[in-house]
Design a protein around this motif. Structure first.
Motif, mmCIF file in Angstrom:
data_model
loop_
_atom_site.group_PDB
_atom_site.id
_atom_site.type_symbol
_atom_site.label_atom_id
_atom_site.label_comp_id
_atom_site.label_asym_id
_atom_site.label_seq_id
_atom_site.Cartn_x
_atom_site.Cartn_y
_atom_site.Cartn_z
ATOM 1 N N PRO A 1 9.593 -8.189 3.933
ATOM 2 C CA PRO A 1 10.194 -6.943 4.430
ATOM 3 C C PRO A 1 10.880 -7.087 5.781
ATOM 4 O O PRO A 1 10.433 -7.838 6.658
ATOM 5 C CB PRO A 1 8.987 -5.996 4.530
ATOM 6 N N MET B 1 1.046 1.366 -5.974
ATOM 7 C CA MET B 1 1.583 1.402 -4.624
ATOM 8 C C MET B 1 1.631 0.017 -3.989
ATOM 9 O O MET B 1 2.557 -0.312 -3.257
ATOM 10 C CB MET B 1 0.732 2.345 -3.751
ATOM 11 N N TRP B 2 0.648 -0.819 -4.251
ATOM 12 C CA TRP B 2 0.556 -2.102 -3.547
ATOM 13 C C TRP B 2 0.861 -3.297 -4.438
ATOM 14 O O TRP B 2 0.650 -4.444 -4.030
ATOM 15 C CB TRP B 2 -0.814 -2.252 -2.896
ATOM 16 N N ALA C 1 5.326 -2.481 7.531
ATOM 17 C CA ALA C 1 3.909 -2.150 7.747
ATOM 18 C C ALA C 1 3.424 -2.618 9.118
ATOM 19 O O ALA C 1 2.424 -3.318 9.243
ATOM 20 C CB ALA C 1 3.050 -2.750 6.638
ATOM 21 N N SER D 1 1.766 -6.941 -3.427
ATOM 22 C CA SER D 1 3.158 -6.768 -3.809
ATOM 23 C C SER D 1 3.941 -8.068 -3.647
ATOM 24 O O SER D 1 4.799 -8.392 -4.476
ATOM 25 C CB SER D 1 3.790 -5.649 -2.984
ATOM 26 N N CYS E 1 -3.111 -5.962 6.306
ATOM 27 C CA CYS E 1 -1.999 -6.091 5.358
ATOM 28 C C CYS E 1 -2.507 -6.461 3.964
ATOM 29 O O CYS E 1 -3.446 -7.246 3.822
ATOM 30 C CB CYS E 1 -1.027 -7.164 5.845
ATOM 31 N N ASN F 1 10.419 -5.004 -5.982
ATOM 32 C CA ASN F 1 11.823 -4.618 -5.924
ATOM 33 C C ASN F 1 12.645 -5.839 -6.324
ATOM 34 O O ASN F 1 12.554 -6.884 -5.676
ATOM 35 C CB ASN F 1 12.165 -4.173 -4.497
ATOM 36 N N LYS G 1 5.537 3.946 -7.505
ATOM 37 C CA LYS G 1 4.618 3.825 -6.367
ATOM 38 C C LYS G 1 3.322 4.593 -6.600
ATOM 39 O O LYS G 1 2.268 4.203 -6.077
ATOM 40 C CB LYS G 1 5.309 4.284 -5.086
ATOM 41 N N ASP H 1 7.680 -4.248 -2.739
ATOM 42 C CA ASP H 1 8.188 -2.876 -2.738
ATOM 43 C C ASP H 1 7.512 -2.063 -1.636
ATOM 44 O O ASP H 1 6.893 -1.028 -1.900
ATOM 45 C CB ASP H 1 7.962 -2.237 -4.114
ATOM 46 N N HIS H 2 7.593 -2.566 -0.420
ATOM 47 C CA HIS H 2 7.105 -1.809 0.735
ATOM 48 C C HIS H 2 7.803 -2.331 1.977
ATOM 49 O O HIS H 2 8.517 -3.337 1.934
ATOM 50 C CB HIS H 2 5.580 -1.913 0.875
ATOM 51 N N GLY H 3 7.605 -1.650 3.087
ATOM 52 C CA GLY H 3 8.272 -2.006 4.322
ATOM 53 C C GLY H 3 7.483 -2.977 5.174
ATOM 54 O O GLY H 3 6.569 -3.661 4.713
#
Length: 334
Positions: free
Chosen positions: A117, A279-280, A301, A314, A310, A284, A275, A297-299
């Motif tokens: 990310p 979610m985890w 963080a 994902s 963390c 993408n 999500k 598929d997350h930022g």
């Protein structure tokens, strides 16, 4: 060429102040025993703690190293940054890591690109002019003379969801759906389901834009005027795609096996179900590229990075999916 001969995956470092270093270390620990999932990190050795690392001179060395240490293709100019404290001094190295990964994949030195990310706002402040990873990777492919027709797809929770529009105000969506994008995206998704996912005769669903897919025009005409005619044209080409399905039921239909992928009209319409279900563990992927590219598929963080909490699921899923895509592409080309 056999599947075991595939080169390793290239993993970019992402934002060094975010979760990238921690989830990279955890992913290596989880996957080190599987040579088919070998990857190397493009970044700085000081980013990674708690596991053995080894600097490599080229991607060709990664497979030999992977079982005993995380292979790192070292970058200069990566500052030492505390987790959770974003620093724009890292921006040039973040961008350079992506450039190297794409170049390695285009040259066949890497089986695909997996991107950790990034903080797009941080990059914008230093002159980065692309909306995000997807557009930048496509630009790098095109700059190398390779055609790219990027489509974002999210996988997770048993769903495969592509997006007709991404980071766009809802008020503008209706005005762009008729510009030919629905046909372009459906063709890319259809091809990818065959080539990357190994589905022989894929079935795709369009969502509607309006509640109840417009309810015969009573709640909007986008389905009648734009989405359904696009589906008709695609069906005439031999692509199995539905007319607009209600957004509140189509994802359940896909989970039941009626469809292999869904094309959602808006960003949140597509991301909410993925999500919510995973979610985890969502991934993408950028379809329509000459190379394989996946991402968690997350930022970034930052909070989790600072707290040491963390979650690597994902990224692990993204590495697995990239390896699957690369192997399936190889089979399709054989």
């Amino acid at each position: 060429m056999s599947a075991h001969a595939l080169p390793p995956l290239a993993l970019t470092m992402g934002d060094p102040a975010g979760c990238g270093p921690a989830i990279t270390a955890a992913a290596w620990s989880a996957l080190r025993g599987d040579p088919a999932l070998a990857f190397y990190l493009i970044g700085a050795p000081h980013l990674i703690t708690g596991i053995p690392t080894q600097v490599i001179a080229s991607p060709a060395e990664a497979a030999r190293v992977f079982a005993k240490a995380l292979p790192i293709l070292a970058l200069d100019g990566v500052p030492r940054i505390a987790p959770g404290r974003a620093d724009d001094a890292a921006a040039p190295a973040i961008v350079r890591a992506i450039e190297i990964a794409v170049a390695d994949a285009l040259a066949g030195r890497a089986a695909g690109v997996v991107t950790n990310p990034i903080n797009k706002a941080l990059l914008y402040a230093t002159g980065f002019r692309f909306p995000g990873h997807t557009e930048f990777v496509a630009h790098l492919c095109e700059a190398a003379g390779q055609a790219a027709s990027p489509v974002m797809m999210l996988t997770g929770g048993g769903l495969r969801v592509a997006l007709a529009t991404i980071h766009m105000p809802l008020a503008e969506v209706s005005g762009v759906l008729g510009d030919g994008r629905l046909e372009r995206i459906a063709r890319v998704v259809h091809t990818s389901l065959i080539r990357e996912f190994g589905i022989v005769s894929p079935r795709i669903a369009f969502t509607g834009l309006n509640p109840h897919a417009g309810e015969g025009g009573a709640i909007g005409r986008e389905e009648i005027d734009i989405i359904n005619p696009a589906a008709d044209r695609l069906q005439a080409e031999g692509i199995r795609v539905s007319q607009a399905r209600p957004g509140d039921t189509v994802f359940a239909e896909a989970l039941s096996g009626a469809y292999d992928a869904v094309i959602a009209m808006t960003h949140d319409q597509g991301l909410i179900p993925v999500k919510t279900l995973d979610m985890w563990g969502g991934v993408n992927s950028t379809l329509g590229l000459p190379i394989v590219r996946t991402s968690p598929d997350h930022g970034t963080a930052y909070d989790a990075a600072a707290a040491g909490t963390c979650k690597p699921g994902s990224l692990i899923a993204a590495l697995r999916l990239a390896a699957t895509f690369a192997a399936n592409r190889q089979k399709a080309a054989a």
